[in-house]
Design an enzyme around this catalytic site. Structure first.
Site, PDB file in Angstrom:
ATOM      1  N   ASP A   6       0.796  -1.235   0.000  1.00 41.73           N
ATOM      2  CA  ASP A   6       0.000   0.000   0.000  1.00 41.73           C
ATOM      3  C   ASP A   6       0.826   1.281   0.000  1.00 41.73           C
ATOM      4  O   ASP A   6       0.272   2.367   0.156  1.00 41.73           O
ATOM      5  CB  ASP A   6      -0.982   0.047   1.195  1.00 41.73           C
ATOM      6  CG  ASP A   6      -2.030  -1.053   1.122  1.00 41.73           C
ATOM      7  OD1 ASP A   6      -2.337  -1.485  -0.003  1.00 41.73           O
ATOM      8  OD2 ASP A   6      -2.517  -1.477   2.169  1.00 41.73           O
TER       9      ASP A   6
ATOM     10  N   LYS B 246       3.758   0.835  -4.828  1.00 41.00           N
ATOM     11  CA  LYS B 246       4.642   0.197  -5.806  1.00 41.00           C
ATOM     12  C   LYS B 246       3.956   0.057  -7.169  1.00 41.00           C
ATOM     13  O   LYS B 246       4.526   0.401  -8.203  1.00 41.00           O
ATOM     14  CB  LYS B 246       5.087  -1.177  -5.307  1.00 41.00           C
ATOM     15  CG  LYS B 246       5.942  -1.150  -4.055  1.00 41.00           C
ATOM     16  CD  LYS B 246       6.490  -2.520  -3.725  1.00 41.00           C
ATOM     17  CE  LYS B 246       5.412  -3.541  -3.441  1.00 41.00           C
ATOM     18  NZ  LYS B 246       4.597  -3.208  -2.262  1.00 41.00           N
ATOM     19  N   THR B 247       2.735  -0.461  -7.169  1.00 45.35           N
ATOM     20  CA  THR B 247       2.018  -0.691  -8.427  1.00 45.35           C
ATOM     21  C   THR B 247       1.730   0.629  -9.136  1.00 45.35           C
ATOM     22  O   THR B 247       1.890   0.746 -10.356  1.00 45.35           O
ATOM     23  CB  THR B 247       0.700  -1.446  -8.161  1.00 45.35           C
ATOM     24  OG1 THR B 247       1.006  -2.680  -7.519  1.00 45.35           O
ATOM     25  CG2 THR B 247      -0.034  -1.730  -9.452  1.00 45.35           C
TER      26      THR B 247
ATOM     27  N   HIS C  48       0.091 -10.268  -4.743  1.00 45.37           N
ATOM     28  CA  HIS C  48       0.078  -9.528  -3.486  1.00 45.37           C
ATOM     29  C   HIS C  48       1.469  -9.584  -2.870  1.00 45.37           C
ATOM     30  O   HIS C  48       1.994 -10.651  -2.577  1.00 45.37           O
ATOM     31  CB  HIS C  48      -0.956 -10.144  -2.541  1.00 45.37           C
ATOM     32  CG  HIS C  48      -1.269  -9.279  -1.353  1.00 45.37           C
ATOM     33  ND1 HIS C  48      -0.392  -9.102  -0.318  1.00 45.37           N
ATOM     34  CD2 HIS C  48      -2.360  -8.529  -1.068  1.00 45.37           C
ATOM     35  CE1 HIS C  48      -0.944  -8.284   0.569  1.00 45.37           C
ATOM     36  NE2 HIS C  48      -2.126  -7.925   0.135  1.00 45.37           N
TER      37      HIS C  48
END
Length: 276
Positions: free
Chosen positions: A109, A112-113, A156
Site C-alpha cells: 500500500d 509500488k504498483t 500480493h
C-alpha cells in the site's frame, strides 16, 4: 523475544516451517494453518513459508516480526552483486554496456504498483518489451535515449517470495516509502534483502502530495535503518515523488541512470541473446 506494549517482538528467518513458526509463538500449528487459509495460503505443518507470510500471521496473532540478521557466511555470499559474479570469468573485451535491471520493493500500500504504472506511462512510445511481460513481468522504458528494464513483481506483495529473489536478480532496488506512513516492517525486510544481495538502493518517497506527508520524519526513519538521505550528507538518493500525480518520475529515472553510470553494468552479448 521482547515486548512492545501488549505486543511481543519475535525474530524470524527468511523462511520457516509452519511447525517452527507455531513453536516460536507458543501456538498450535492448527491455528497457524487456519490463519494462513484465511489469508488465501494453503500450507501443511511441514511446509516452508517466507518471512512476509510468517510476519502477517504473526501480526494477526499479536506479534511484531523482524527479519533475522544474516550470518557471516550469508554476508560473504553477497559480497558482490550476482551479475558481477556471472561475468567474473568473461574476457573484458567481449563485454558491452547493458541497460540496468531495476526492481521496486516496499511495504504493501505504499504505492509500488502505482509507481510502476506511472513509469510505464511516461514512455508511451516504448511500450512493453515484446512478449516478455507475460512471462517474467519485465518491461523497458527509454529515458534520455537510454533504456531501463523494470521487473514487475506480480501478485500480493505480502504473499510472494519474489521480493527476496527480486533483489538478487536486479542491479538497483527502488524502495518505495510513503511520506505519510514511513518505514514499516516490509520496508525493513526489503532493505535487508537488498543489502544482503549488495544491491544499491534508491528511495522513492511517495505520496508527497498528501496533506499529512512528513518528509523530515521519514528521512529520520530511513537514517535509523542505515539509509542516510543524500540531503543529510548521506549516501542514499531519496527522490520525492507522487506516483498518483506522476510528479518526480523523471527525477527518479535520472537517479537510476546516475547509479547505473557509477556501477558500469556490463554483460556478454552472446549470453544476453541466450537469455531471451
Amino acid at each position: 523475544m521482547g515486548e512492545n506494549g501488549n505486543r511481543k517482538t519475535i525474530e524470524l528467518p527468511s523462511n520457516i516451517t509452519v511447525r517452527d513458526l507455531a513453536k516460536s509463538m507458543e501456538s498450535s500449528p492448527i491455528e497457524i494453518i487456519k490463519n494462513l487459509m484465511a489469508n488465501g495460503v494453503m500450507a501443511n505443518i511441514n511446509q516452508q513459508i517466507d518471512f512476509d507470510t510468517a510476519a502477517i500471521v504473526a501480526s494477526e496473532m499479536g506479534f511484531d516480526a523482524t527479519l533475522e540478521t544474516p550470518d557471516e557466511n550469508e554476508e560473504e555470499k553477497g559480497e558482490i552483486p550476482l551479475w558481477r559474479r556471472l561475468i567474473a570469468d568473461e574476457d573484458p573485451k567481449s563485454l558491452i554496456e547493458r541497460p540496468p535491471v531495476v526492481t521496486i520493493l516496499g511495504h504493501v500500500d505504499h504505492g509500488k504498483t502505482t509507481l510502476l504504472d506511472a513509469i510505464r506511462h511516461t514512455d508511451v512510445a516504448a511500450g512493453e518489451a515484446g512478449g516478455i511481460t507475460q512471462h517474467i513481468g519485465a518491461y523497458q522504458v527509454e529515458h534520455n535515449g537510454r533504456l531501463i528494464t523494470f521487473l514487475d513483481t506480480p501478485g500480493h506483495a505480502a504473499f510472494t517470495a519474489m521480493r527476496s529473489r527480486g533483489a538478487q536478480g536486479a542491479d538497483i532496488v527502488v524502495l518505495v516509502v510513503a511520506a505519510d506512513d514511513g518505514v514499516m516492517p516490509q520496508t525493513r525486510e526489503a532493505v535487508a534483502h537488498a543489502k544482503a544481495a549488495k544491491v544499491p538502493i534508491i528511495v522513492a518517497m511517495n505520496k508527497i502530495d498528501k496533506a499529512n506527508a512528513d518528509r523530515d520524519r521519514v528521512n529520520q526513519q530511513l537514517a535509523e535503518i542505515g539509509l542516510v538521505p543524500d540531503e543529510w550528507d548521506g549516501d542514499t538518493i531519496v527522490v520525492p515523488i507522487s506516483a498518483k500525480k506522476k510528479t518526480g518520475i523523471d527525477d527518479l529515472l535520472e537517479a537510476i541512470l546516475l547509479i547505473t553510470d557509477s556501477l558500469d553494468i556490463r554483460a556478454n552479448p552472446k549470453d544476453m541473446l541466450l537469455e531471451r
